[in-house]
Design a protein around this motif. Structure first.
Motif, mmCIF file in Angstrom:
data_model
loop_
_atom_site.group_PDB
_atom_site.id
_atom_site.type_symbol
_atom_site.label_atom_id
_atom_site.label_comp_id
_atom_site.label_asym_id
_atom_site.label_seq_id
_atom_site.Cartn_x
_atom_site.Cartn_y
_atom_site.Cartn_z
ATOM 1 N N ALA A 85 0.821 -1.216 0.000
ATOM 2 C CA ALA A 85 0.000 0.000 0.000
ATOM 3 C C ALA A 85 0.852 1.262 0.000
ATOM 4 N N MET A 135 -7.674 -7.141 1.181
ATOM 5 C CA MET A 135 -6.952 -6.003 1.739
ATOM 6 C C MET A 135 -6.569 -6.279 3.190
ATOM 7 N N TYR A 137 -5.794 -4.137 6.397
ATOM 8 C CA TYR A 137 -6.076 -2.751 6.776
ATOM 9 C C TYR A 137 -6.280 -2.644 8.281
ATOM 10 N N HIS A 138 -6.282 -1.418 8.755
ATOM 11 C CA HIS A 138 -6.515 -1.119 10.161
ATOM 12 C C HIS A 138 -7.387 0.126 10.228
ATOM 13 N N TRP A 198 -5.231 -4.831 13.069
ATOM 14 C CA TRP A 198 -4.918 -5.212 11.695
ATOM 15 C C TRP A 198 -5.758 -6.439 11.324
ATOM 16 N N THR A 200 -7.836 -8.634 7.739
ATOM 17 C CA THR A 200 -7.938 -8.812 6.286
ATOM 18 C C THR A 200 -9.398 -9.059 5.912
ATOM 19 N N MET A 233 -8.029 5.400 7.341
ATOM 20 C CA MET A 233 -7.587 4.054 7.712
ATOM 21 C C MET A 233 -6.087 3.950 7.456
ATOM 22 N N LEU A 235 -3.466 1.222 5.625
ATOM 23 C CA LEU A 235 -3.547 0.147 4.638
ATOM 24 C C LEU A 235 -2.163 -0.458 4.446
ATOM 25 N N GLU A 236 -2.074 -1.786 4.624
ATOM 26 C CA GLU A 236 -0.790 -2.464 4.487
ATOM 27 C C GLU A 236 -0.583 -3.004 3.083
#
Length: 991
Positions: A85, A135, A137-138, A198, A200, A233, A235-236
């Protein structure tokens, strides 16, 4: 005869114009425009947009996927790609993004979105085919960011299907435990904490309409992937994977260990209310007094089940954790109740350790049954499914799905579209005029109309049979289709009479829209989940006949224990009645105990008032409360003129409180120089518009009514229209006061009054706006009203009920009237049914304590916390419309929408009340009917209304000694006059 000839000429011209429209070039699909509406182009191209309305601008996922597969797109490939990301290739100019560390992970994208923004990535595809997107994400965890993260995903500048414009990434919530009890020993429904970390998520449609994650067709080569949204947010990564098929139970069972040792262990019992996490804070707990529910506390409220009515829509998911004592085969059952919707089955996707173990659990059916039942997860023959579990920690999750019902919903949507088309054809034929003197031969005048109506009826019959097959039995939905079919059959019986009753077509649209909405509800209430070794029997899951009798007796006697309004008063406790639901009461009581009492030393008891009419009876009996909150907006005035509530101006610091609210919000609570209530909540009208449709028609959002009048021909030439409008918008906007300042009569009997009334009725008589609209949200969704006026409740309805329109609609202030100095006046009142107030009752022995409580209740801090907690507990549909603007701006509004709301807020001005003014609404409606429906001259019609209203006001003013027996004014009410917009919102309005 000349008039009839004119109508016939108008009808022919309209029909020819519509024919040109239909044969015109078809619009291409709307490219993403990042949520902004461009300035108007020439409106001459509007006719070319003829048949393209909302749902045709971008095709649905089902249509696109079918086309991809026909063209050779494959699912069985081995392609896999993951984008970091942090590796952006582009972003919007206003994108608030940075590559940072976040909650234990380095080099992730921290996206602090504040408005409509986008980020973009380059993707190199080696192996073409259909891909799922996952995705990592956190969500941001704070007091303001509480809703799911809404996203739109496009590939190479295009959203491939409608569902890709409305994606959601969910949060994880967990109820606060242990549950707190009130003074009666009853449990208070717990609010949820955001425990998001975190996580998915494979992208799915947000309505839960499809069994599998969404797919994207990616051809070999380079692509641009764009994410657009307005929610913050971290995003990883974004991963693209080949879809993984889920085999059926028979195939899966063959692959599991064949010689697993029997599990020698006791059954595992999971209390359903003890969730590991849920992805929606509004999935709440419920109290059920069935004696077999666990836990069961006699005579007390115990939140012992999951509330099925709040766990019923979209992708709402719940997960529970448990420990398996040994590896081996287990079977699963639930103690559940599936009788919340009569005769209707509900469906759930069931997962073990995050995966659907076999295809039969993608949409597992829970049939309708009365009362609490034990339901084993089993095949159609009743044989329990066997699940292989490893020793140690495991999870079981259940997600709402409406996928089995989607085919029926699609057919019903098509039926609505057909009715819209037929209504448009009919309006084109008649010119929108209901001419009772005209004789019609519909088969000749409108070829194909009757045949299309008959075909529609046949299709509805097939849809009804489809619903019965899916559901397993007939229910209210299938019977609702029978009702619509009977309406159609009535029309078909006398087809030449249809033009005289064109409104029935709109009514049928509304009925079908309501049925489609009901399809999305899949309630299921759960008490316990049982996970048992296959060799062991399930524990008893249902109460015996004797236990049911015992429970009925206990529950009967408990009904005599009042929990609603306490008849005993404590002189040491401030007695507050709240005219709202129990959740509202419990939340306020909790906040009072936590904040108000420690600060002031004043003890408060919040009592539930189920019906505000009880106030009158109990006040007469000398049992009224000290304070009433949640009172309908007309109640304080009714009590004020009878000396039943306190004049708040008596308190020395009243002026400080007055300044916190818009002056127009105080108007209904003014009487004879005093103010008798504090405005608690308020709503008002806003203009809603479809960005996509206006863009394609070359139109911009109208700022004035003159702009609106210029838009209407373009809309109507394309089979669209604008909503009917309430009178207050026109009357107030023209500077008209509904009541003269002395309160003795109406303010309509002026040139301004007649001008405003004429302009209001001209919307139908001159500009062809529909006389009535049964369902604004449905018309807005299908594009027949791409722009219209509705109150703020429409905002929440669109947010919840129209996910497919995410990012393509907006709100704006209502059109206004331009003044000589160039300013645009937008005065409007609120929706009276949604205006509530708080008042102090006159008999109270604690006026100062009551005033302290009211000031605390309506303060910025308390209103903000109450609104946020209420929405967390019950979902976005419980948005708190506080009158305190300092609190209102801190609720989770979309920033650009909030700015539009604040602009309209400054022009908020409720209509003042005087004795007898309750006649106003009825007589204005009668006047409108006489002018629009019956064709009476507008001036004559309004004069009749003025005469009736003035007569009633004079009668009531005499009763309350403002007018003497001869009709002469004795003393003036001296009503406040508001001529300037409120400046209190300016500090929050961006210049």
């Amino acid at each position: 005869m000349e008039l009839k000839a004119l109508f016939r000429t108008r009808a022919v011209m309209s029909f020819m114009l519509a024919l040109v429209c239909v044969l015109g070039p078809t619009l291409t699909a709307l490219a993403d425009n990042n949520g902004t509406l461009p300035k108007a182009r020439s409106t001459s191209g509007g006719a070319e947009a003829a048949a393209n309305t909302a749902k045709n601008l971008i095709p649905t996922y089902t249509e696109v996927l079918e086309g991809w597969k026909k063209n050779g797109a494959k699912e069985d490939h081995t392609g896999s790609m993951t984008l970091s990301a942090a590796s952006l290739s582009g972003k919007s100019a206003n994108a608030n993004v940075a590559v940072e560390s976040y909650d234990g992970k380095n080099n992730v994208l921290v996206w602090k979105a504040k408005g409509d923004e986008w980020v973009e990535y380059d993707l190199d595809v080696a192996q073409g085919g259909l891909y799922t997107i996952e995705m990592s994400y956190h969500p941001f965890v704070d007091s303001r960011d509480r809703k799911p993260i809404a996203l739109s995903l496009s590939v190479d500048g295009v959203s491939p299907y409608l569902e890709s414009k409305s994606l959601e990434l969910y949060r994880h919530w967990k109820d606060k435990m242990p549950i707190v009890k009130d003074d009666n020993g009853d449990e208070i429904r717990p609010a949820a904490n955001d425990i998001s970390s975190w996580q998915t998520w494979e992208l799915r449609d947000m309505s839960g309409a499809y069994l599998d994650p969404l797919l994207w067709n990616l051809t070999p080569g380079k692509h641009k992937i764009r994410l657009a949204g307005s929610d913050p947010m971290a995003l990883e990564s974004i991963s693209f994977k080949a879809p993984v098929p889920v085999a059926d139970y028979a195939a899966v069972r063959k692959e599991l260990p064949k010689n697993a040792a029997p599990v020698e262990a006791d059954p595992i019992v999971i209390e359903a209310e003890q969730v590991g996490w849920k992805n929606d804070s509004s999935i709440t707990l419920a109290f059920d007094n069935d004696i077999a529910n666990s836990p069961y506390v006699r005579g007390k409220i115990s939140y012992n089940t999951l509330d099925g009515s709040h766990w019923s829509t979209k992708n709402q998911e719940i997960s529970w954790s448990f420990d398996a004592p040994a590896a081996g085969f287990y079977k699963i059952a639930l103690r559940q109740q599936q009788s919340l919707v009569s005769n209707r089955s509900s469906f759930r996707t069931i997962m073990i350790n995050g995966k659907v173990p076999f295809s039969e659990l993608k949409a597992y059916r829970f049939p309708y049954a009365t009362g609490w039942k034990g339901r084993e997860l089993a095949n159609d023959e009743g044989e329990p499914y066997q699940f292989y579990l490893e020793k140690g920690s495991n999870t079981i999750s259940m997600r709402v799905t409406q996928a089995p019902l989607v085919p029926a919903a699609v057919e019903m949507d098509k039926a609505i579209a057909t009715l819209v088309k037929l209504s448009t054809d009919l309006r084109t034929l008649t010119g929108g005029v209901d001419d009772k003197n005209r004789t019609w031969d519909l088969k000749k005048d409108l070829p194909g109309f009757v045949e299309q109506l008959q075909e529609l009826n046949d299709n509805l019959a097939a849809t009804r049979e489809q619903l019965i097959t899916i559901n397993g039995r007939s229910d209210a939905l299938s019977q609702g289709l029978v009702t619509v079919s009977k309406d159609i059959e009535t029309l078909l019986k006398y087809p030449d009479e249809i033009p005289y009753d064109a409104g029935r077509m709109n009514t049928m649209q509304g009925k079908l829209a309501d049925l489609v909405k009901q399809l999305s509800s899949q309630p299921l209430q759960i008490d316990r989940i049982f996970i048992v070794p296959v060799e062991k029997p399930f524990p008893k899951m249902e109460s015996t006949f004797v236990e049911k009798i015992e429970g009925s007796i206990i529950n009967f006697f408990n009904t005599f224990r009042s929990k609603e309004v306490s008849e005993k008063t404590d002189d040491q406790v401030l007695n507050v009645w709240m005219n709202r639901g129990r959740d509202y009461v419990n939340l306020l009581q909790s906040m009072t105990n936590e904040m108000f009492t420690p600060q002031t030393g004043i003890k408060v008891k919040i009592n539930l008032l189920k019906d505000d009419k009880l106030l009158l009876l109990m006040n007469a009996a000398g049992m009224a409360p000290d304070v009433g909150i949640g009172l309908p907006h007309d109640t304080p005035f009714d009590y004020a003129i009878r000396n039943g509530v306190y004049n708040l101006k008596q308190f020395p610091d009243f002026d400080d409180v007055y300044k916190q609210f818009a002056p127009g919000a105080w108007m209904p609570y003014f009487y004879d120089g005093g103010y008798y209530a504090v405005p608690e909540t308020q709503t008002f009208s806003m203009m809603f518009y479809r960005k996509d449709i206006l863009h394609n028609l070359g139109l911009s959002v109208p700022d004035t009514w003159d702009d609106m009048y210029r838009m209407l021909p373009v809309l109507q030439q394309n089979g669209m229209n604008f909503t009917p409008v309430e009178h207050s918008i026109f009357m107030q906007m023209h500077g008209l006061e509904y009541i003269k300042q002395d309160g003795s009569r109406t303010g309509f009997n002026t040139d301004k009054g007649f001008e405003a009334f004429k302009e209001w009725t001209d919307l139908q008589n001159k500009y062809g706006i529909d006389q009535r609209s049964d369902n604004f949200v449905q018309h807005f969704r299908d594009g027949s009203y791409p722009i219209g006026i509705a109150d703020l409740n429409g905002y929440l309805q669109l947010t919840v009920a129209a996910p497919e329109l995410n990012g393509v609609w907006g709100v704006a202030p209502i059109p206004g009237v331009k003044q000589a100095d160039g300013t645009v006046v937008r005065w409007t009142g609120g929706n009276g049914g949604d205006q509530f107030a708080s008042a102090i009752f006159k008999h109270t022995k604690k006026p100062q304590e009551s005033w302290e409580f009211l000031k605390w209740w309506m303060s910025e801090e308390v209103q903000e916390k109450y609104g946020l907690d209420l929405e967390t507990l019950n979902g976005v549909t419980f948005r708190w419309y506080t009158s305190n603007v300092d609190s209102f701006v801190k609720l989770p509004w979309k920033e650009e929408d909030l700015q539009a709301i604040l602009e309209q807020w400054k022009w908020f001005r409720e209509v003042a009340k005087v004795p007898g003014s309750y006649y106003m609404e009825r007589e204005l409606t009668n006047a409108w009917t006489r002018t629009v429906i019956n064709g009476e001259n507008y001036r004559t019609s309004l004069e009749t209304a003025i005469k009736e209203v003035d007569r009633e006001i004079q009668r009531k003013m005499q009763e309350f000694h403002f007018v003497d027996a001869n009709g002469q004014l004795v003393r003036s009410l001296n009503l406040p006059v508001i001529t300037k917009p409120w400046e209190g919102v300016d500090k929050y309005v961006k210049k």
